[in-house]
Enzyme design. Sequence first.
Site, PDB file in Angstrom:
ATOM      1  N   HIS A   1      -0.168  -1.391  -9.692  1.00  0.00           N
ATOM      2  CA  HIS A   1      -0.019  -2.846  -9.683  1.00  0.00           C
ATOM      3  C   HIS A   1       0.790  -3.296 -10.901  1.00  0.00           C
ATOM      4  CE1 HIS A   1      -3.906  -2.785  -7.199  1.00  0.00           C
ATOM      5  NE2 HIS A   1      -2.927  -3.172  -6.397  1.00  0.00           N
TER       6      HIS A   1
ATOM      7  N   GLU B   1       0.830  -1.222   0.000  1.00  0.00           N
ATOM      8  CA  GLU B   1       0.000   0.000   0.000  1.00  0.00           C
ATOM      9  C   GLU B   1       0.859   1.265   0.000  1.00  0.00           C
ATOM     10  OE1 GLU B   1      -3.024  -0.164  -0.740  1.00  0.00           O
ATOM     11  OE2 GLU B   1      -3.299  -2.315  -0.422  1.00  0.00           O
TER      12      GLU B   1
ATOM     13  N   VAL C   1       6.238   1.153 -15.580  1.00  0.00           N
ATOM     14  CA  VAL C   1       7.611   0.882 -15.134  1.00  0.00           C
ATOM     15  C   VAL C   1       8.214  -0.066 -16.158  1.00  0.00           C
ATOM     16  CG1 VAL C   1       9.061  -0.045 -13.304  1.00  0.00           C
ATOM     17  CG2 VAL C   1       6.922   1.113 -12.716  1.00  0.00           C
TER      18      VAL C   1
HETATM   19 ZN   LIG Z   1      -2.785  -2.642  -4.468  1.00  0.00          ZN
END
Ligand SMILES: [Zn+2]
Length: 430
Positions: A258, A249, A274
């Site tokens: 994610h 988190e 990324v």
């Molecule tokens: Zn998450």
Amino acid sequence: MKKITLLFILFSGCFVNAQRNCGMEQKMQQIISDPVKRQLHLEYQQKFEQELLRISNNTQYRSTQEAQSPENVNATIRIPMAFHFPSVSPSASTTLKNCLRALAQNQVNSLNADYNATNSDISNWVSASSFYPTVPGVGSIDVEFVIATQNHPAGTGITNGTVAVTFGTDFLNGADEDLTWAGYMNVVVRNEGGILGYSPLGGYPSAGWTVVLNTWAFGSGSGCTGYVPGVPPGSGQTGINKGRTLTHELGHFFNLNHTFNGCGTNCNLSGDRVCDTPPSSVEQYGCPSPGSITSACGTNKVLTMNYMDYTDDACMYMFTPGQMTRVQAWYNTISSEFNMTTLSNNEVVKNNFNIFPNPNNGTFTIRFNDLSDDYSVEVFDISGRIVFEDYYTQSSNLEQTISIDKPSSGVYFVNVKSGSSIITEKIIIK
Ligand SMILES: [Zn+2]
């Protein structure tokens, strides 16, 4: 024996949804639907993009030119944290409060290990890495999360020298932000039903924004008896027992998406944005073997051990360098919003030197701000074997270049001893 196994399964099954489930996307839906918050979010993201571009360009420059900019290694980042347990009564027993304070520290310790890549299971990457030829290695950032101890907000009743852990404070009637606690990295621990926790994607401390964690996803170990009957923090969930929900988190708070955010042809703009995390479009659960899952995006394997997937705590153990560059860029964007007066001087003043470049190829420079004494430098590999040592006088230059003979790649520790103090810094040799 069979009965015992069955009982264990039944017992485990009593707990809520056994899969990781994060509420970041719902949180962002709320933010985007509010015109004021949406506008602010866009402005922050714009500043972030500029900063990301700036430090990415610098990294490229340094790697090609070996430029010795002090910016190559940022001084240790220190982040003042506050933990809030709204459902624990202020009149709860001292035993319970002390247990929860210790649990908060336990959680901070695992955060520091995970973000600095000093977690004990990082070594699993050595054998796993062969399945991920496009991942350049493990990412880390020189950061120290610290529970704040000084100059707490008026009216909170927490005295100087006491950790910022609150009980029974109704965090704005259950909201996720409270200006009373602006300047801290806030974590609210409360019952969130089936989700493990959530954070905005790119949070700002000046608004008193928080990361919210479910009670049973918080910390590790046996939890604290009497907190939430039957579901104590840190012990209530199979697979969610090493404090890594907060690692995940906080990744969101520092603008990491994610890793399964989708496919796409331009990694700068699609998926998790990324470029060194292999693209994936499906979250992974449980504990897949390294390289065992082929991505729906192509032929690459899913990086299931990344903290930004949904696998079990015991089976996620790494960030990538590209993720840490984004974390650094987000930190640089919001760093002035942290209230550093909440940390004691002992916590703020730690070193008098920088090591750069880091990562390096075995040759690096130590630059001192001043030299008041002779000093020695020792470099150890991760197994504690000494690979370099030397002694320097006070009359030495403020910059000292160190070269390690034929180093293997990996994590090393540099001990700088001067007078009675020893400071240990981690470096990575590529
Ligand atoms: Zn998450």
